[in-house]
Enzyme design. Structure first.
Site, PDB file in Angstrom:
ATOM      1  N   LEU A 161       0.838  -1.210   0.000  1.00  0.00           N
ATOM      2  CA  LEU A 161       0.000   0.000   0.000  1.00  0.00           C
ATOM      3  C   LEU A 161       0.866   1.251   0.000  1.00  0.00           C
ATOM      4  CD1 LEU A 161      -3.131   0.159  -0.058  1.00  0.00           C
ATOM      5  CD2 LEU A 161      -3.013   0.980   2.283  1.00  0.00           C
ATOM      6  N   GLY A 162       1.763   1.323  -0.977  1.00  0.00           N
ATOM      7  CA  GLY A 162       2.530   2.541  -1.203  1.00  0.00           C
ATOM      8  C   GLY A 162       1.737   3.505  -2.055  1.00  0.00           C
ATOM      9  N   ARG A 163       2.433   4.341  -2.809  1.00  0.00           N
ATOM     10  CA  ARG A 163       1.747   5.348  -3.626  1.00  0.00           C
ATOM     11  C   ARG A 163       0.749   4.692  -4.579  1.00  0.00           C
ATOM     12  NH1 ARG A 163       7.228   6.812  -3.713  1.00  0.00           N
ATOM     13  NH2 ARG A 163       7.734   8.872  -2.845  1.00  0.00           N
ATOM     14  N   ILE A 164       1.220   3.672  -5.300  1.00  0.00           N
ATOM     15  CA  ILE A 164       0.364   3.039  -6.302  1.00  0.00           C
ATOM     16  C   ILE A 164      -0.749   2.249  -5.626  1.00  0.00           C
ATOM     17  CG2 ILE A 164       0.311   1.309  -8.146  1.00  0.00           C
ATOM     18  CD1 ILE A 164       3.159   2.261  -8.887  1.00  0.00           C
ATOM     19  N   ARG A 184       4.650  -5.158   4.925  1.00  0.00           N
ATOM     20  CA  ARG A 184       5.559  -5.481   6.022  1.00  0.00           C
ATOM     21  C   ARG A 184       4.993  -5.073   7.370  1.00  0.00           C
ATOM     22  NH1 ARG A 184      10.992  -2.858   3.674  1.00  0.00           N
ATOM     23  NH2 ARG A 184       9.405  -1.360   2.992  1.00  0.00           N
ATOM     24  N   SER A 185       4.198  -3.989   7.380  1.00  0.00           N
ATOM     25  CA  SER A 185       3.577  -3.525   8.623  1.00  0.00           C
ATOM     26  C   SER A 185       2.383  -2.654   8.277  1.00  0.00           C
ATOM     27  CB  SER A 185       4.579  -2.725   9.470  1.00  0.00           C
ATOM     28  OG  SER A 185       5.046  -1.593   8.749  1.00  0.00           O
ATOM     29  N   ILE A 239       0.481  -5.707 -11.319  1.00  0.00           N
ATOM     30  CA  ILE A 239       1.102  -4.549 -11.978  1.00  0.00           C
ATOM     31  C   ILE A 239       2.388  -4.185 -11.234  1.00  0.00           C
ATOM     32  CG2 ILE A 239      -0.922  -3.604 -13.140  1.00  0.00           C
ATOM     33  CD1 ILE A 239       0.227  -2.314  -9.731  1.00  0.00           C
ATOM     34  N   ARG A 241       5.819  -6.575 -10.097  1.00  0.00           N
ATOM     35  CA  ARG A 241       6.959  -7.198 -10.766  1.00  0.00           C
ATOM     36  C   ARG A 241       6.634  -8.670 -10.973  1.00  0.00           C
ATOM     37  NH1 ARG A 241       8.193  -3.069 -12.284  1.00  0.00           N
ATOM     38  NH2 ARG A 241      10.141  -1.897 -12.119  1.00  0.00           N
ATOM     39  N   ASP A 265       0.444  -7.540 -16.176  1.00  0.00           N
ATOM     40  CA  ASP A 265       1.192  -6.566 -16.976  1.00  0.00           C
ATOM     41  C   ASP A 265       2.691  -6.820 -16.899  1.00  0.00           C
ATOM     42  OD1 ASP A 265       1.378  -4.200 -18.631  1.00  0.00           O
ATOM     43  OD2 ASP A 265       2.105  -3.123 -16.864  1.00  0.00           O
ATOM     44  N   GLU A 270      10.679 -10.978 -18.904  1.00  0.00           N
ATOM     45  CA  GLU A 270      10.159 -10.184 -20.023  1.00  0.00           C
ATOM     46  C   GLU A 270      11.194 -10.050 -21.142  1.00  0.00           C
ATOM     47  OE1 GLU A 270       8.859  -6.494 -18.326  1.00  0.00           O
ATOM     48  OE2 GLU A 270       7.403  -7.476 -17.015  1.00  0.00           O
ATOM     49  N   HIS A 288       3.632  -5.004 -20.323  1.00  0.00           N
ATOM     50  CA  HIS A 288       4.261  -4.076 -19.380  1.00  0.00           C
ATOM     51  C   HIS A 288       4.032  -2.622 -19.827  1.00  0.00           C
ATOM     52  CE1 HIS A 288       7.734  -3.711 -16.257  1.00  0.00           C
ATOM     53  NE2 HIS A 288       6.853  -2.729 -16.128  1.00  0.00           N
TER      54      HIS A 288
END
Length: 322
Positions: A161-164, A184-185, A239, A241, A265, A270, A288
């Site tokens: 749950l980062g920016r993306i 992770r937390s 989306i 890796r 994606d 790749e 991708h």
């Protein structure tokens, strides 16, 4: 006639082919040395230690310790300016050890990548690609397309749950979807429920969406057991890796019907896609392209150049890794 002597162009190692416009713009500002065309790159780097002010690359190129050590031997340790947000191929331990700064291009691609995640959810559950073929191939004349699965109101489990990931969660809210996340937390100040057990999140979710970093810590995070937890009515959306998913396990799950489908994606090797993921209406495969819009591409290219300019002017990049 007197005048100030021109300042020699900064020299950059180019670690792989760049998008054409970035290639042109970077070459107009810096002296680029294409490392990837060298027959013996290790010997080249050893012979040119300290000869470069920095390196320019895309996430998929990778940046090994030998490049970092070459940059670190300069009078001022250099910079690695990366086009993309993925940094799992960059030897960060070597960069920290030698004082080489690393920049990526966060934020500017967040919205387009999140859009693609939602697009894959819709394409998978509503069978949009197969439905398009149904019309284009004339099959509609013989009968209606089969019923698909509703998206709105379903449950979305987001891994990372980062920016993306947060942008995906916001979009899911527009579809009245319940959101939980794994990482992770737990992250403070967010309205979404944290789930520390990935398998438990997969069991709860209708869509398991991967938005986490790649690298050794997340390699094959989505294993056969996680896919089994997702179950025959669940969809995997990646989306992030390709390395995050055990692709052999995914192929087996798709072929056995142990999950409902997958929207992908990214892939581990790749542009090679496992044969078992091709030719199935239950798998949507993209090349991708999540960040591949004209607007985002231009913003990413500009940020690469801005990071380089900032480093050479101030000694600090604008968007260092956290």
């Amino acid at each position: 006639m007197s005048g100030t002597a021109p300042v020699p162009a900064r020299r950059l190692l180019q670690l792989g082919a760049l998008p054409p416009d970035l290639q042109r713009r970077a070459a107009s500002r810096y002296a680029l040395e294409p490392l990837w065309t060298e027959a013996e790159p290790a010997q080249f780097l050893a012979a040119r230690r300290g000869a470069f002010d920095g390196a320019i690359m895309m996430s998929r190129h990778g940046c090994p310790a030998a490049v970092i050590e070459c940059l670190a031997a300069a009078p001022r340790p250099g910079v690695v300016a990366c086009f993309g947000v993925g940094y799992d191929g960059i030897d960060l331990a070597a960069a920290r050890r030698h004082g080489v700064q690393v920049s990526t291009t966060p934020d500017v691609l967040t919205e387009c990548v999140a859009d693609t995640a939602l697009g894959l959810m819709l394409a998978c559950a509503r069978q949009l690609v197969a439905a398009n073929r149904h019309v284009q191939g004339g099959a509609w004349l013989q009968g209606p397309f089969p019923l698909a699965t509703r998206v709105s109101g379903k449950r979305v489990g987001i891994v990372g749950l980062g920016r993306i990931g947060q942008a995906i969660a916001r979009r899911a809210g527009g579809f009245d979807m319940a959101v939980r996340y794994h990482g992770r937390s737990a992250r403070a100040g967010l309205p979404y429920e944290f789930e520390g057990d990935l398998a438990a999140l997969a069991r709860w979710a209708d869509f398991l969406v991967l938005a986490c970093p790649g690298g050794p810590q997340t390699r094959h995070l989505v294993s056969a057991s996680v896919l089994d937890a997702l179950g025959p009515e669940g969809y995997l959306i990646n989306i992030a890796r390709g390395s995050v998913v055990d692709e052999d396990a995914l192929v087996a799950a798709i072929q056995a019907g142990r999950i409902a489908g997958a929207g992908l994606d990214v892939y581990a090797n790749e542009p090679h896609v496992p044969a078992g993921l091709l030719g199935s209406d239950r798998v949507v495969t993209l090349p991708h392209l999540a960040a591949s819009t004209r607007e985002t591409r231009h913003a990413m290219e500009q940020l690469v150049l801005d990071n380089l300019a900032a480093f050479f002017a101030t000694g600090k990049v604008l968007t260092p890794l956290a």
